[in-house]
Design a protein around this motif. Structure first.
Motif, mmCIF file in Angstrom:
data_model
loop_
_atom_site.group_PDB
_atom_site.id
_atom_site.type_symbol
_atom_site.label_atom_id
_atom_site.label_comp_id
_atom_site.label_asym_id
_atom_site.label_seq_id
_atom_site.Cartn_x
_atom_site.Cartn_y
_atom_site.Cartn_z
ATOM 1 N N UNK A 114 11.658 13.180 9.378
ATOM 2 C CA UNK A 114 11.694 12.109 10.369
ATOM 3 C C UNK A 114 13.115 11.771 10.789
ATOM 4 N N UNK A 115 14.035 11.736 9.810
ATOM 5 C CA UNK A 115 15.421 11.403 10.142
ATOM 6 C C UNK A 115 16.066 12.481 10.998
ATOM 7 N N UNK A 116 15.840 13.739 10.630
ATOM 8 C CA UNK A 116 16.401 14.835 11.411
ATOM 9 C C UNK A 116 15.791 14.889 12.812
ATOM 10 N N UNK A 117 14.527 14.554 12.915
ATOM 11 C CA UNK A 117 13.884 14.533 14.232
ATOM 12 C C UNK A 117 14.501 13.470 15.120
ATOM 13 N N UNK A 118 14.812 12.307 14.542
ATOM 14 C CA UNK A 118 15.469 11.257 15.315
ATOM 15 C C UNK A 118 16.867 11.688 15.749
ATOM 16 N N UNK A 119 17.590 12.335 14.839
ATOM 17 C CA UNK A 119 18.922 12.817 15.193
ATOM 18 C C UNK A 119 18.855 13.887 16.289
ATOM 19 N N UNK A 120 17.846 14.740 16.215
ATOM 20 C CA UNK A 120 17.689 15.771 17.233
ATOM 21 C C UNK A 120 17.408 15.153 18.597
ATOM 22 N N UNK A 121 16.543 14.162 18.637
ATOM 23 C CA UNK A 121 16.225 13.517 19.899
ATOM 24 C C UNK A 121 17.438 12.785 20.452
ATOM 25 N N UNK A 122 18.208 12.125 19.558
ATOM 26 C CA UNK A 122 19.425 11.443 20.004
ATOM 27 C C UNK A 122 20.445 12.437 20.549
ATOM 28 N N UNK A 123 20.564 13.583 19.879
ATOM 29 C CA UNK A 123 21.496 14.611 20.345
ATOM 30 C C UNK A 123 21.056 15.186 21.682
ATOM 31 N N UNK A 124 19.739 15.355 21.865
ATOM 32 C CA UNK A 124 19.232 15.869 23.135
ATOM 33 C C UNK A 124 19.515 14.886 24.274
ATOM 34 N N UNK A 125 19.304 13.607 24.023
ATOM 35 C CA UNK A 125 19.601 12.596 25.034
ATOM 36 C C UNK A 125 21.101 12.512 25.302
ATOM 37 N N UNK A 126 21.909 12.671 24.232
ATOM 38 C CA UNK A 126 23.358 12.622 24.405
ATOM 39 C C UNK A 126 23.848 13.773 25.273
ATOM 40 N N UNK A 127 23.250 14.958 25.060
ATOM 41 C CA UNK A 127 23.634 16.111 25.867
ATOM 42 C C UNK A 127 23.315 15.876 27.343
ATOM 43 N N UNK A 143 29.962 11.523 37.383
ATOM 44 C CA UNK A 143 29.832 11.562 35.926
ATOM 45 C C UNK A 143 29.007 10.373 35.479
ATOM 46 N N UNK A 144 28.303 10.568 34.352
ATOM 47 C CA UNK A 144 27.533 9.457 33.782
ATOM 48 C C UNK A 144 28.500 8.389 33.301
ATOM 49 N N UNK A 145 28.075 7.152 33.399
ATOM 50 C CA UNK A 145 28.956 6.025 33.092
ATOM 51 C C UNK A 145 28.919 5.612 31.643
ATOM 52 N N UNK A 146 28.276 6.387 30.797
ATOM 53 C CA UNK A 146 28.274 6.064 29.373
ATOM 54 C C UNK A 146 27.243 5.025 29.020
ATOM 55 N N UNK A 147 27.515 4.266 27.968
ATOM 56 C CA UNK A 147 26.532 3.331 27.442
ATOM 57 C C UNK A 147 26.311 2.147 28.358
ATOM 58 N N UNK A 148 27.274 1.861 29.210
ATOM 59 C CA UNK A 148 27.084 0.697 30.057
ATOM 60 C C UNK A 148 26.341 1.001 31.333
ATOM 61 N N UNK A 149 25.928 2.231 31.522
ATOM 62 C CA UNK A 149 25.374 2.604 32.815
ATOM 63 C C UNK A 149 23.879 2.657 32.871
ATOM 64 N N UNK A 150 23.153 2.263 31.830
ATOM 65 C CA UNK A 150 21.704 2.312 31.874
ATOM 66 C C UNK A 150 21.190 3.713 31.762
ATOM 67 N N UNK A 151 20.006 3.971 32.348
ATOM 68 C CA UNK A 151 19.470 5.321 32.354
ATOM 69 C C UNK A 151 19.064 5.784 30.982
ATOM 70 N N UNK A 152 19.563 6.913 30.545
ATOM 71 C CA UNK A 152 19.207 7.472 29.248
ATOM 72 C C UNK A 152 19.674 6.589 28.107
ATOM 73 N N UNK A 153 20.783 5.876 28.296
ATOM 74 C CA UNK A 153 21.254 4.985 27.242
ATOM 75 C C UNK A 153 20.245 3.871 26.973
ATOM 76 N N UNK A 154 19.682 3.283 28.045
ATOM 77 C CA UNK A 154 18.662 2.252 27.864
ATOM 78 C C UNK A 154 17.407 2.821 27.214
ATOM 79 N N UNK A 155 17.020 4.034 27.613
ATOM 80 C CA UNK A 155 15.858 4.677 27.009
ATOM 81 C C UNK A 155 16.089 4.937 25.531
ATOM 82 N N UNK A 156 17.300 5.364 25.183
ATOM 83 C CA UNK A 156 17.613 5.622 23.782
ATOM 84 C C UNK A 156 17.588 4.344 22.964
ATOM 85 N N UNK A 157 18.070 3.243 23.535
ATOM 86 C CA UNK A 157 18.066 1.983 22.792
ATOM 87 C C UNK A 157 16.645 1.483 22.545
#
Length: 336
Positions: A267-280, A62-76
């Protein structure tokens, strides 16, 4: 007068010498009986149905969440924030998923190809009296399930042929299928692995996928509104290039405000969509297949050596009882 003393009960003693003498007299009989029984068991093993076993080994991760790097670092780096979603199925529950009626209904209604190229369905392949599952019965996997006695008998048979176990030390999941055909055994194991991966992924990301679908619709609507506002503003400016009246300026200002609002919302909805895609993607569990199922070349049952050994022990034990209680009449000596 003193009352007569009760006679002490006679104690029967059996020494090691007696036991040794007994086996010395009858060892040949026991050996012959065991050999003949073992030979009979080996012969009877040829009447037992042949089975083949295929195995797959899976490592759950399983992914380690926000502390695990990867997509979380890319999102930040992109200015997006991902939450740590810990809702997941424990790996020790994976065997229950393989044994669920939903999966059993799926595998019982899935066409498989045998080693000789014939296409079969497990329901009729394992029991000729059972009718194939109807689409309505398969669709009942999430509600009330109704089936005939023959179909239920096949379901229990399939459940006994499909097993999953977790290794406590390594955490590796072993999925096994035992079938009368080697290709069928490997295909059933492969289907079990695919079903498990899809089930775990859908369970973990179901909520985020619903949000993702909603945001896609909202982004598409906001994009259309933004494009229409942009066209309206530029069209108005092209038509009123030399207009300097206050009314023209007010109308232009209104169109520009609509355009800016639509641009901001898009623009705001696009950011939310990208965040949701990364979260998935962040929430999707990974089931790594360490060993894919292989078509077995050797049968798993019947184990003829075990048949022979079991019958040899049984024959030797029955012969021993005969010699003790019929030939030697040991029970008469004990009972006096």
């Amino acid at each position: 007068m003193q009352a007569p003393q009760p006679q002490a009960e006679e104690v029967i003693e059996i020494s090691l010498a007696d036991i040794a003498a007994f086996f010395k007299r009858h060892w040949l009989k026991l050996l012959v009986a065991g050999f003949l029984s073992g030979a009979a068991g080996y012969g009877l093993s040829h009447l037992a149905p042949i089975e083949y076993e295929a195995t797959a080994r899976i490592l759950p991760e399983y992914s380690s969440g926000l502390g695990g790097g990867g997509l979380s670092d890319l999102a930040s780096l992109a200015g997006l924030s991902l939450k740590n979603n810990s809702e997941a199925i424990r790996p020790d529950l994976y065997p229950d998923i393989i044994g669920s009626k939903s999966f059993l209904l799926k595998i019982m209604s899935t066409p498989f190809q045998l080693q000789n190229g014939q296409m079969i369905v497990l329901t009729q392949y394992l029991d000729e009296e059972a009718e194939p599952l109807s689409p309505t019965q398969v669709a009942q996997s999430d509600s009330l399930i109704t089936m005939t006695k023959a179909q239920e008998r096949v379901m229990k048979d399939v459940a006994s042929r499909l097993t999953a176990s977790m290794e406590k030390m390594s955490g590796v999941l072993n999925v096994r299928a035992e079938m009368p055909d080697p290709v069928l055994a490997a295909a059933c194991t492969n289907l079990a692995v695919s079903y498990l991966k899809d089930f775990v992924a859908d369970y973990r990301t179901a909520r985020e996928n619903e949000k993702l679908s909603f945001l896609r619709r909202q982004v598409a609507e906001a994009k259309g509104k933004y494009q229409r506002a942009e066209v309206a503003l530029n069209t108005y400016r092209d038509r009123n290039v030399n207009a300097y009246t206050n009314v023209a300026r007010i109308e232009e200002q209104r169109l520009q405000n609509d355009y800016l609002q639509a641009q901001t919302l898009y623009g705001e909805l696009s950011r939310q969509l990208e965040a949701s895609r990364l979260q998935a993607q962040e929430d999707t569990p990974i089931l790594k297949v360490l060993e894919a199922p292989m078509v077995p070349n050797w049968k798993s049952k019947p184990r003829r050596v075990l048949y022979a050994l079991g019958y040899a022990l049984l024959g030797g034990f029955l012969t021993l009882l005969y010699l003790l209680f019929v030939a030697e009449k040991v029970h008469r000596r004990i009972l006096g």
